[in-house]
Design a protein around this motif. Structure first.
Motif, mmCIF file in Angstrom:
data_model
loop_
_atom_site.group_PDB
_atom_site.id
_atom_site.type_symbol
_atom_site.label_atom_id
_atom_site.label_comp_id
_atom_site.label_asym_id
_atom_site.label_seq_id
_atom_site.Cartn_x
_atom_site.Cartn_y
_atom_site.Cartn_z
ATOM 1 N N SER A 71 -7.061 -2.773 7.582
ATOM 2 C CA SER A 71 -5.649 -3.085 7.354
ATOM 3 C C SER A 71 -5.363 -4.575 7.234
ATOM 4 O O SER A 71 -4.306 -4.963 6.741
ATOM 5 C CB SER A 71 -4.805 -2.522 8.503
ATOM 6 O OG SER A 71 -5.097 -3.215 9.703
ATOM 7 N N GLN A 89 -1.737 -12.438 7.184
ATOM 8 C CA GLN A 89 -2.068 -11.174 6.532
ATOM 9 C C GLN A 89 -1.199 -11.079 5.286
ATOM 10 O O GLN A 89 0.017 -11.292 5.346
ATOM 11 C CB GLN A 89 -1.765 -10.000 7.463
ATOM 12 C CG GLN A 89 -2.073 -8.671 6.821
ATOM 13 C CD GLN A 89 -1.538 -7.506 7.636
ATOM 14 O OE1 GLN A 89 -0.859 -7.697 8.637
ATOM 15 N NE2 GLN A 89 -1.842 -6.311 7.199
ATOM 16 N N HIS A 91 -0.444 -8.969 1.405
ATOM 17 C CA HIS A 91 -0.623 -7.753 0.621
ATOM 18 C C HIS A 91 -0.641 -8.022 -0.874
ATOM 19 O O HIS A 91 -0.910 -7.117 -1.666
ATOM 20 C CB HIS A 91 0.500 -6.760 0.935
ATOM 21 C CG HIS A 91 0.543 -6.375 2.370
ATOM 22 N ND1 HIS A 91 1.343 -7.012 3.291
ATOM 23 C CD2 HIS A 91 -0.159 -5.449 3.054
ATOM 24 C CE1 HIS A 91 1.160 -6.483 4.476
ATOM 25 N NE2 HIS A 91 0.253 -5.533 4.371
ATOM 26 N N ASP A 92 -0.346 -9.266 -1.246
ATOM 27 C CA ASP A 92 -0.303 -9.599 -2.670
ATOM 28 C C ASP A 92 -0.376 -11.119 -2.850
ATOM 29 O O ASP A 92 -0.392 -11.871 -1.876
ATOM 30 C CB ASP A 92 0.954 -9.031 -3.338
ATOM 31 C CG ASP A 92 2.248 -9.494 -2.694
ATOM 32 O OD1 ASP A 92 2.334 -10.681 -2.282
ATOM 33 O OD2 ASP A 92 3.179 -8.683 -2.597
ATOM 34 N N LEU A 110 -6.923 -9.686 4.652
ATOM 35 C CA LEU A 110 -6.599 -8.616 3.712
ATOM 36 C C LEU A 110 -7.052 -7.278 4.266
ATOM 37 O O LEU A 110 -8.039 -7.205 5.004
ATOM 38 C CB LEU A 110 -7.284 -8.863 2.365
ATOM 39 C CG LEU A 110 -6.884 -10.130 1.615
ATOM 40 C CD1 LEU A 110 -7.790 -10.336 0.411
ATOM 41 C CD2 LEU A 110 -5.422 -10.045 1.184
ATOM 42 N N LEU A 114 -5.705 -0.931 2.127
ATOM 43 C CA LEU A 114 -4.320 -1.049 1.670
ATOM 44 C C LEU A 114 -4.172 -1.829 0.382
ATOM 45 O O LEU A 114 -3.145 -1.735 -0.286
ATOM 46 C CB LEU A 114 -3.482 -1.740 2.760
ATOM 47 C CG LEU A 114 -3.512 -1.108 4.145
ATOM 48 C CD1 LEU A 114 -2.737 -1.960 5.132
ATOM 49 C CD2 LEU A 114 -2.973 0.307 4.091
ATOM 50 N N THR A 115 -5.159 -2.649 0.056
ATOM 51 C CA THR A 115 -5.075 -3.554 -1.087
ATOM 52 C C THR A 115 -6.250 -3.302 -2.023
ATOM 53 O O THR A 115 -7.405 -3.413 -1.606
ATOM 54 C CB THR A 115 -5.108 -5.020 -0.599
ATOM 55 O OG1 THR A 115 -4.116 -5.188 0.412
ATOM 56 C CG2 THR A 115 -4.827 -5.981 -1.731
ATOM 57 N N ASP A 117 -8.859 -3.881 -5.283
ATOM 58 C CA ASP A 117 -9.690 -5.019 -5.663
ATOM 59 C C ASP A 117 -8.964 -6.049 -6.520
ATOM 60 O O ASP A 117 -9.110 -7.252 -6.305
ATOM 61 C CB ASP A 117 -10.937 -4.543 -6.418
ATOM 62 C CG ASP A 117 -11.938 -3.817 -5.538
ATOM 63 O OD1 ASP A 117 -11.668 -3.641 -4.330
ATOM 64 O OD2 ASP A 117 -13.003 -3.437 -6.064
ATOM 65 N N VAL A 119 -5.628 -6.609 -6.873
ATOM 66 C CA VAL A 119 -4.563 -7.272 -6.118
ATOM 67 C C VAL A 119 -5.170 -8.224 -5.091
ATOM 68 O O VAL A 119 -4.682 -9.343 -4.895
ATOM 69 C CB VAL A 119 -3.632 -6.237 -5.453
ATOM 70 C CG1 VAL A 119 -2.638 -6.905 -4.520
ATOM 71 C CG2 VAL A 119 -2.907 -5.423 -6.521
ATOM 72 N N ALA A 120 -6.257 -7.804 -4.434
ATOM 73 C CA ALA A 120 -6.929 -8.664 -3.454
ATOM 74 C C ALA A 120 -7.472 -9.924 -4.122
ATOM 75 O O ALA A 120 -7.350 -11.024 -3.569
ATOM 76 C CB ALA A 120 -8.052 -7.905 -2.755
ATOM 77 N N ALA A 123 -4.620 -12.217 -4.803
ATOM 78 C CA ALA A 123 -4.166 -12.850 -3.557
ATOM 79 C C ALA A 123 -5.100 -13.988 -3.169
ATOM 80 O O ALA A 123 -4.644 -15.083 -2.806
ATOM 81 C CB ALA A 123 -4.079 -11.816 -2.439
#
Length: 150
Positions: A71, A89, A91-92, A110, A114-115, A117, A119-120, A123
């Motif tokens: 998470s 932390q 998420h985007d 990250l 929840l995220t 590849d 989007v990670a 980020a």
């Protein structure tokens, strides 16, 4: 060797694959990567990894850090136990960018569950390419490390 473009990375078993993907992207972007583990999908305790990454930053070996768990929450909590660490932390890419520009975050957490590849990666790219704005944010950051009470 300068740590200016050095990032310490770490993940628990849930974040192992995403950590490797992001570490390779950081290398391709010209960053020196210090991999603090884990090196498999076998179960490990996330605080051990968060402490290892944080120690690399506190010791001056790396300027920034990346932590990945299921998470992102556990890694962020563990890293923020260190006085010199400001782990955010995200998420985007927007949260990652703001964590650097407004909060001078030096570690990005990250969540692999929840995220995705893409989007990670966005980020991380935003985190690595954003500088701290300073100015009006300096007094707020100073309040995060108040003088000890006597």
């Amino acid at each position: 060797m300068s740590n200016d473009k050095t990032i310490a990375v770490g993940a628990d078993h849930a974040g192992f694959a995403l950590k490797n993907h992001l570490a390779e992207a950081a290398r391709k972007a010209g960053w020196r990567v210090i991999d603090c583990g884990t090196n498999s999908a076998e179960s490990v305790d996330y605080p051990d990894i968060a402490h290892a990454v944080s120690a690399r930053i506190e010791g001056g070996e790396a300027r920034l850090g990346l932590l990945v768990c299921g998470s992102g929450i556990g890694m962020a909590i563990a890293a923020n136990r260190h006085a010199g660490i400001r782990c955010a932390q995200a998420h985007d890419a927007t949260e990652a960018r703001l964590s650097r520009s407004h909060n001078n975050a030096n570690v990005l957490a990250l969540g692999a569950r929840l995220t995705g590849d893409v989007v990670a990666l966005d980020a991380l790219t935003a985190f690595l390419s954003t500088d701290y704005d300073g100015g009006r944010h300096d007094s707020r950051l100073a309040k995060l490390n108040p003088e000890p009470t006597r």
